[in-house]
Design a protein around this motif. Sequence first.
Motif, mmCIF file in Angstrom:
data_model
loop_
_atom_site.group_PDB
_atom_site.id
_atom_site.type_symbol
_atom_site.label_atom_id
_atom_site.label_comp_id
_atom_site.label_asym_id
_atom_site.label_seq_id
_atom_site.Cartn_x
_atom_site.Cartn_y
_atom_site.Cartn_z
ATOM 1 N N ARG A 1 1.003 -1.247 -0.133
ATOM 2 C CA ARG A 1 0.228 -0.205 0.066
ATOM 3 C C ARG A 1 0.866 1.370 -0.116
ATOM 4 N NH1 ARG A 1 -5.422 -0.473 1.302
ATOM 5 N NH2 ARG A 1 -5.952 -2.950 3.020
ATOM 6 N N VAL B 1 -2.618 3.418 -3.806
ATOM 7 C CA VAL B 1 -2.148 2.423 -4.727
ATOM 8 C C VAL B 1 -2.537 1.476 -3.901
ATOM 9 C CG1 VAL B 1 -0.776 1.233 -6.059
ATOM 10 C CG2 VAL B 1 -1.568 3.757 -6.768
ATOM 11 N N LYS C 1 -0.747 -2.840 -4.246
ATOM 12 C CA LYS C 1 -0.130 -3.795 -5.283
ATOM 13 C C LYS C 1 -0.859 -4.731 -4.575
ATOM 14 C CE LYS C 1 3.175 -1.169 -7.806
ATOM 15 N NZ LYS C 1 4.340 -1.343 -7.921
ATOM 16 N N SER D 1 -2.162 -7.275 -9.510
ATOM 17 C CA SER D 1 -2.481 -6.073 -10.504
ATOM 18 C C SER D 1 -2.674 -4.974 -9.146
ATOM 19 C CB SER D 1 -4.811 -6.669 -9.870
ATOM 20 O OG SER D 1 -4.750 -6.855 -8.835
ATOM 21 N N ARG D 2 -3.137 -4.138 -9.866
ATOM 22 C CA ARG D 2 -2.118 -2.898 -8.820
ATOM 23 C C ARG D 2 -4.319 -1.835 -9.255
ATOM 24 N NH1 ARG D 2 -1.428 2.805 -11.844
ATOM 25 N NH2 ARG D 2 -0.222 4.095 -10.229
ATOM 26 N N VAL E 1 -5.868 1.552 -8.246
ATOM 27 C CA VAL E 1 -5.616 2.861 -7.468
ATOM 28 C C VAL E 1 -7.250 2.878 -7.340
ATOM 29 C CG1 VAL E 1 -5.194 5.011 -7.850
ATOM 30 C CG2 VAL E 1 -4.011 3.415 -9.204
ATOM 31 N N THR F 1 -8.167 -0.303 -12.011
ATOM 32 C CA THR F 1 -7.331 -2.305 -11.255
ATOM 33 C C THR F 1 -6.815 -2.559 -13.384
ATOM 34 O OG1 THR F 1 -9.005 -2.839 -10.346
ATOM 35 C CG2 THR F 1 -7.454 -3.962 -10.767
ATOM 36 N N LEU G 1 -1.075 -7.159 -13.686
ATOM 37 C CA LEU G 1 0.412 -6.489 -13.108
ATOM 38 C C LEU G 1 0.787 -7.742 -13.635
ATOM 39 C CD1 LEU G 1 0.978 -5.168 -9.970
ATOM 40 C CD2 LEU G 1 1.571 -3.892 -12.113
#
Length: 163
Positions: free
Chosen positions: A52, A62, A64, A80-81, A83, A93, A96
């Motif tokens: 985070r 953000v 991960k 995934s990332r 936000v 989303t 990644l």
Amino acid sequence: MNKARRDKDGMPKQSDTRVMPYTAQQMYDLVADVQRYPEFLPWNAAARIRSREPGPEAGTEVLKADLVVSFKVFRESFGSRVVLWPEKKHIDTEYLDGPFKYLKSEWNFQDLPEGGCKVDFFVDFEFKNMILQRVIGTVFNEAMRRIVKAFENRAHDLYGKPA
């Protein structure tokens, strides 16, 4: 209004707009709570937040995250990332790493003057594994209906039946 469609290459996309009897904040909080997805989302076997950090604008964050999706004989993990835009009640989303060629989703939540909120959702993805893509493609519409219903049921469980 559920709109399932395929892009020019036949890959599934989904957009959905729902009016929910809960506040935009309640629905935003539910969707932003990624680590709780395995408790209620079909085919989501595990979730872990890798990190985070502050997001691209003040007040954003953000995440991960790693999710494990289990469907029939397939079990895949992907990163995934995510936000989180709490002031805008918006969640983006993007993919990644893992079994996808790409994955992108967006959530928007808006309070309505008469009460409740409007939820807009969009997802677009393609798996690297064409066998998995074909299997998912055949049940994509039903899978998306079940996922949307799972979020609705979760809201009911967390926030109670609306008056």
